[in-house]
Design a protein around this motif. Structure first.
Motif, PDB file in Angstrom:
ATOM      1  N   LYS A 270      11.730  15.258 -11.127  1.00 24.58           N
ATOM      2  CA  LYS A 270      12.905  15.156 -10.175  1.00 24.58           C
ATOM      3  C   LYS A 270      12.723  14.590  -8.912  1.00 24.58           C
ATOM      4  CE  LYS A 270      15.313  19.078 -12.813  1.00 24.58           C
ATOM      5  NZ  LYS A 270      16.130  20.340 -12.224  1.00 24.58           N
ATOM      6  N   ARG A 271      11.663  13.698  -8.756  1.00 27.29           N
ATOM      7  CA  ARG A 271      11.550  13.044  -7.348  1.00 27.29           C
ATOM      8  C   ARG A 271      11.991  11.760  -7.488  1.00 27.29           C
ATOM      9  NH1 ARG A 271       5.103  14.513  -6.237  1.00 27.29           N
ATOM     10  NH2 ARG A 271       5.188  16.757  -5.818  1.00 27.29           N
ATOM     11  N   HIS A 272      12.844  11.413  -6.566  1.00 29.50           N
ATOM     12  CA  HIS A 272      13.369  10.100  -6.319  1.00 29.50           C
ATOM     13  C   HIS A 272      13.331   9.661  -4.911  1.00 29.50           C
ATOM     14  CE1 HIS A 272      15.620  10.895 -10.181  1.00 29.50           C
ATOM     15  NE2 HIS A 272      15.548  12.025  -9.736  1.00 29.50           N
ATOM     16  N   ALA A 273      13.613   8.426  -4.688  1.00 30.09           N
ATOM     17  CA  ALA A 273      13.339   7.861  -3.200  1.00 30.09           C
ATOM     18  C   ALA A 273      14.385   6.559  -3.177  1.00 30.09           C
ATOM     19  CB  ALA A 273      11.842   7.107  -3.173  1.00 30.09           C
ATOM     20  N   CYS A 274      14.504   6.305  -1.868  1.00 31.89           N
ATOM     21  CA  CYS A 274      15.502   5.124  -1.628  1.00 31.89           C
ATOM     22  C   CYS A 274      14.770   4.399  -0.318  1.00 31.89           C
ATOM     23  CB  CYS A 274      16.742   5.984  -1.292  1.00 31.89           C
ATOM     24  SG  CYS A 274      18.159   4.572  -1.048  1.00 31.89           S
ATOM     25  N   PHE A 275      15.020   3.095  -0.174  1.00 39.37           N
ATOM     26  CA  PHE A 275      14.315   2.533   0.934  1.00 39.37           C
ATOM     27  C   PHE A 275      15.083   1.283   1.498  1.00 39.37           C
ATOM     28  CE2 PHE A 275      11.918  -1.264   2.066  1.00 39.37           C
ATOM     29  CZ  PHE A 275      10.936  -0.657   2.692  1.00 39.37           C
ATOM     30  N   ILE A 276      14.924   1.334   2.764  1.00 38.36           N
ATOM     31  CA  ILE A 276      15.694   0.380   3.735  1.00 38.36           C
ATOM     32  C   ILE A 276      14.748  -0.155   4.443  1.00 38.36           C
ATOM     33  CG2 ILE A 276      17.619  -0.053   5.238  1.00 38.36           C
ATOM     34  CD1 ILE A 276      18.993   2.319   4.238  1.00 38.36           C
ATOM     35  N   SER A 277      14.669  -1.572   4.698  1.00 39.20           N
ATOM     36  CA  SER A 277      13.950  -2.192   5.582  1.00 39.20           C
ATOM     37  C   SER A 277      14.851  -3.108   6.712  1.00 39.20           C
ATOM     38  CB  SER A 277      12.812  -3.414   4.856  1.00 39.20           C
ATOM     39  OG  SER A 277      12.225  -4.156   5.675  1.00 39.20           O
ATOM     40  N   ILE A 278      14.273  -2.884   8.016  1.00 36.22           N
ATOM     41  CA  ILE A 278      14.853  -3.396   9.037  1.00 36.22           C
ATOM     42  C   ILE A 278      14.153  -4.468   9.635  1.00 36.22           C
ATOM     43  CG2 ILE A 278      16.038  -3.097  11.213  1.00 36.22           C
ATOM     44  CD1 ILE A 278      17.291  -1.603   8.926  1.00 36.22           C
ATOM     45  N   ASP A 279      14.575  -5.595   9.438  1.00 38.90           N
ATOM     46  CA  ASP A 279      13.730  -6.815   9.930  1.00 38.90           C
ATOM     47  C   ASP A 279      14.785  -7.848  10.620  1.00 38.90           C
ATOM     48  OD1 ASP A 279      11.648  -8.725  10.257  1.00 38.90           O
ATOM     49  OD2 ASP A 279      11.713  -9.271   7.944  1.00 38.90           O
ATOM     50  N   GLU A 280      13.968  -8.387  11.908  1.00 32.80           N
ATOM     51  CA  GLU A 280      14.953  -9.286  12.504  1.00 32.80           C
ATOM     52  C   GLU A 280      16.311  -8.711  12.859  1.00 32.80           C
ATOM     53  OE1 GLU A 280      14.990 -12.949  10.585  1.00 32.80           O
ATOM     54  OE2 GLU A 280      12.789 -13.118  10.608  1.00 32.80           O
ATOM     55  N   ALA A 281      16.407  -7.400  13.292  1.00 32.70           N
ATOM     56  CA  ALA A 281      17.841  -6.783  13.529  1.00 32.70           C
ATOM     57  C   ALA A 281      18.400  -7.459  14.682  1.00 32.70           C
ATOM     58  CB  ALA A 281      17.453  -5.327  13.814  1.00 32.70           C
TER      59      ALA A 281
ATOM     60  N   PHE B 158       0.892  -1.338   0.024  1.00 34.76           N
ATOM     61  CA  PHE B 158       0.007   0.045  -0.180  1.00 34.76           C
ATOM     62  C   PHE B 158       0.965   1.207   0.083  1.00 34.76           C
ATOM     63  CE2 PHE B 158      -2.306   3.276   2.768  1.00 34.76           C
ATOM     64  CZ  PHE B 158      -3.034   3.462   1.498  1.00 34.76           C
ATOM     65  N   HIS B 159       1.978   1.314   0.684  1.00 35.55           N
ATOM     66  CA  HIS B 159       2.700   2.347   0.920  1.00 35.55           C
ATOM     67  C   HIS B 159       3.691   2.474  -0.473  1.00 35.55           C
ATOM     68  CE1 HIS B 159       4.502   5.562   3.356  1.00 35.55           C
ATOM     69  NE2 HIS B 159       5.600   5.297   3.022  1.00 35.55           N
ATOM     70  N   ALA B 160       3.826   1.615  -0.963  1.00 38.58           N
ATOM     71  CA  ALA B 160       4.785   1.581  -2.202  1.00 38.58           C
ATOM     72  C   ALA B 160       3.953   1.979  -3.404  1.00 38.58           C
ATOM     73  CB  ALA B 160       5.350   0.061  -2.537  1.00 38.58           C
ATOM     74  N   ALA B 161       2.437   1.757  -3.243  1.00 35.08           N
ATOM     75  CA  ALA B 161       1.524   2.350  -4.266  1.00 35.08           C
ATOM     76  C   ALA B 161       1.344   3.795  -4.346  1.00 35.08           C
ATOM     77  CB  ALA B 161       0.397   1.622  -4.295  1.00 35.08           C
ATOM     78  N   ARG B 162       1.440   4.193  -2.996  1.00 30.81           N
ATOM     79  CA  ARG B 162       1.433   5.769  -2.943  1.00 30.81           C
ATOM     80  C   ARG B 162       2.693   6.572  -3.078  1.00 30.81           C
ATOM     81  NH1 ARG B 162      -1.874   7.367   2.828  1.00 30.81           N
ATOM     82  NH2 ARG B 162      -1.712   9.337   1.504  1.00 30.81           N
ATOM     83  N   LEU B 163       3.769   5.799  -2.848  1.00 22.93           N
ATOM     84  CA  LEU B 163       5.252   6.431  -3.117  1.00 22.93           C
ATOM     85  C   LEU B 163       5.361   6.270  -4.752  1.00 22.93           C
ATOM     86  CD1 LEU B 163       7.916   7.393  -2.116  1.00 22.93           C
ATOM     87  CD2 LEU B 163       8.700   5.297  -2.346  1.00 22.93           C
ATOM     88  N   ASP B 164       4.886   5.472  -5.272  1.00 21.17           N
ATOM     89  CA  ASP B 164       4.959   5.350  -6.815  1.00 21.17           C
ATOM     90  C   ASP B 164       3.907   6.516  -7.505  1.00 21.17           C
ATOM     91  OD1 ASP B 164       5.358   4.428  -9.388  1.00 21.17           O
ATOM     92  OD2 ASP B 164       3.532   3.140  -9.402  1.00 21.17           O
ATOM     93  N   HIS B 165       2.822   6.929  -6.879  1.00 21.70           N
ATOM     94  CA  HIS B 165       1.947   7.727  -7.237  1.00 21.70           C
ATOM     95  C   HIS B 165       2.885   9.164  -7.142  1.00 21.70           C
ATOM     96  CE1 HIS B 165      -1.496  10.345  -8.121  1.00 21.70           C
ATOM     97  NE2 HIS B 165      -1.343  10.907  -7.044  1.00 21.70           N
ATOM     98  N   TRP B 166       3.344   9.451  -5.942  1.00 21.04           N
ATOM     99  CA  TRP B 166       4.334  10.647  -5.840  1.00 21.04           C
ATOM    100  C   TRP B 166       5.371  10.680  -6.443  1.00 21.04           C
ATOM    101  CZ3 TRP B 166       9.385  10.816  -3.801  1.00 21.04           C
ATOM    102  CH2 TRP B 166       9.913  12.213  -3.354  1.00 21.04           C
TER     103      TRP B 166
END
Length: 416
Positions: free
Chosen positions: A296-307, A282-290
């Motif tokens: 000139k819009r760009h994004a970067c993503f980091i997921s922290i799981d079982e740190a 859901f959040h990725a779909a909203r980010l894709d729309h943004w």
């Protein structure tokens, strides 16, 4: 007590506070959201809840197609290769092609299907929909509702938990056996059918091999269907530790508001990850729309799981079937991951392991440079996932690296 010791103690305290069953849709899940939102507000952040609905039945189509094709192909191949006359071998390429197509659909489509099978409160609620809620806060700037920045760094962790009937190692083994069995079964069925059509004869051992591979595919499929889900895992490692790292990061940045590397950094706590990556889709779909709203819009993503897992450090890229791929590059993100892996190399690091089933997959699917950071955990998705399985040192290492990455010198705007 040094500042590092204080941070480690805070990480453990936050993990303990979130270590209780938190399956999506249960009171425990709501309690976890309240704790996370309360911690962020106590640190001085504006918090936005991001409710969404999702349709689990709609994306069951690929799995049902694979199940149907697996069972159909298993019986068909046994009949054609083992019991029936070889003048029916024309069925083999057809059955094999159906099976491979079903496997391709199951591994290639789910993320995109999920992104199209979610919505927010403003859209009509479809029949059979379920609800989840993401939590969003912004580090720096005014409000998480403000979309005026040209670059977004999204730091994420899922806050729900889940317990499965099988231990993690057995679950992975069954999934791998099922995939390999289906792949071999479909490929060999096509080859045997074509060879017989051209030469008029087939080695009996090849027919036995394809029949056995089809049996493996069918049996492991049944085993996957019997892997029932429940809500009795405290989820300490998976993923109270990931949430704790982000919450302590928010505290640290509020105490020392140094310039950030990126124009905008957002913390997102996803819901319904264990139900099928729904919150991140859901959040990725909203980010894709943004992203599509400006050149000139760009994004970067980091997921922290079982740190806080006790196993080796793992950094994963994107995964696509049948070709393994890495997501688009970002020099800063690549440098961060490589430095983190070098720091953890003495613990037996795995680098860029292709892993499809986590929150980085939807963001890689929309072309966002993405990575998934984790420490391997052998007790995830089980009642044994308690505070006794948490490695404070591993949590502190990821927290320290992430803090240094976010607070580094401001990233230059080099995009066209």
């Amino acid at each position: 007590m040094t500042s590092e010791d204080a941070s480690t103690a805070a990480l453990l305290a936050l993990t303990a506070k979130l270590s209780f069953p938190r399956r999506t849709g249960t009171p425990g899940n709501s309690r976890a959201r309240d704790i996370i939102a309360g911690e962020l507000r106590a640190s001085g952040y504006e918090v936005v809840e991001e409710p969404f609905w999702y349709l689990p039945r709609r994306v069951q189509v690929p799995s049902l197609a694979l199940a149907t094709c697996s069972i159909w192909t298993t019986f068909g191949i046994f009949a054609v290769t083992w019991f029936s006359a070889m003048n029916q071998s024309w069925l083999l390429p057809f059955l094999g092609a159906c099976l491979l197509f079903a496997l391709f659909v199951q591994h290639s489509m789910p993320v995109r299907w999920r992104m199209r099978s979610t919505g927010d409160v403003s859209s009509p609620l479809p029949r059979g929909a379920r609800w989840g809620t993401n939590i969003v806060a912004r580090i720096g700037g005014s409000s998480p509702r403000d979309d005026s920045a040209s670059f977004q760094l999204v730091l994420a962790a899922h806050h729900d938990s889940l317990s499965l009937a099988y231990p993690p190692a057995l679950n992975i083994f069954i999934i791998l056996c099922n995939t390999v069995g289906v792949l071999l079964c479909g490929t060999l069925a096509i080859v045997i059918g074509l060879v017989h059509a051209l030469s008029g004869s087939v080695n009996p051992w090849s027919r036995l091999f394809v029949a056995l591979s089809s049996l493996v595919a069918c049996c492991t499929l049944v085993a996957k269907l019997l892997n029932t889900r429940s809500n009795n895992s405290p989820g300490a490692v998976d993923n109270a530790t990931g949430c704790a790292v982000l919450l302590e990061l928010a505290r640290a940045l509020k105490r020392n508001p140094d310039p950030l590397r990126f124009p905008e950094t957002r913390l997102v706590f996803f819901d319904a990850e264990e139900a099928g990556l729904w919150g991140s889709c859901f959040h990725a779909a909203r980010l894709d729309h943004w992203l599509r709203g400006g050149t000139k819009r760009h994004a970067c993503f980091i997921s922290i799981d079982e740190a806080g897992g006790k196993g080796p450090l793992v950094a994963s890229g994107a995964f696509g079937f049948p070709v393994v791929t890495r997501p688009p590059h970002d020099p800063a993100l690549d440098g961060f991951v490589e430095s983190l892996l070098r720091a953890g190399a003495r613990r037996g690091t795995t680098t860029w392991m292709p892993y499809p089933a986590s929150d980085h997959a939807p963001f890689a699917a929309i072309g966002v440079p993405s990575t998934w950071i984790s420490h391997a955990c052998t007790v995830a998705h089980s009642p044994r996932d308690t505070m006794g399985e948490v490695s404070a040192a591993h949590m502190a290492a990821i927290f320290k690296a992430l803090l240094g990455f976010v607070k580094a010198e401001k990233k230059e705007e080099t995009w066209g």
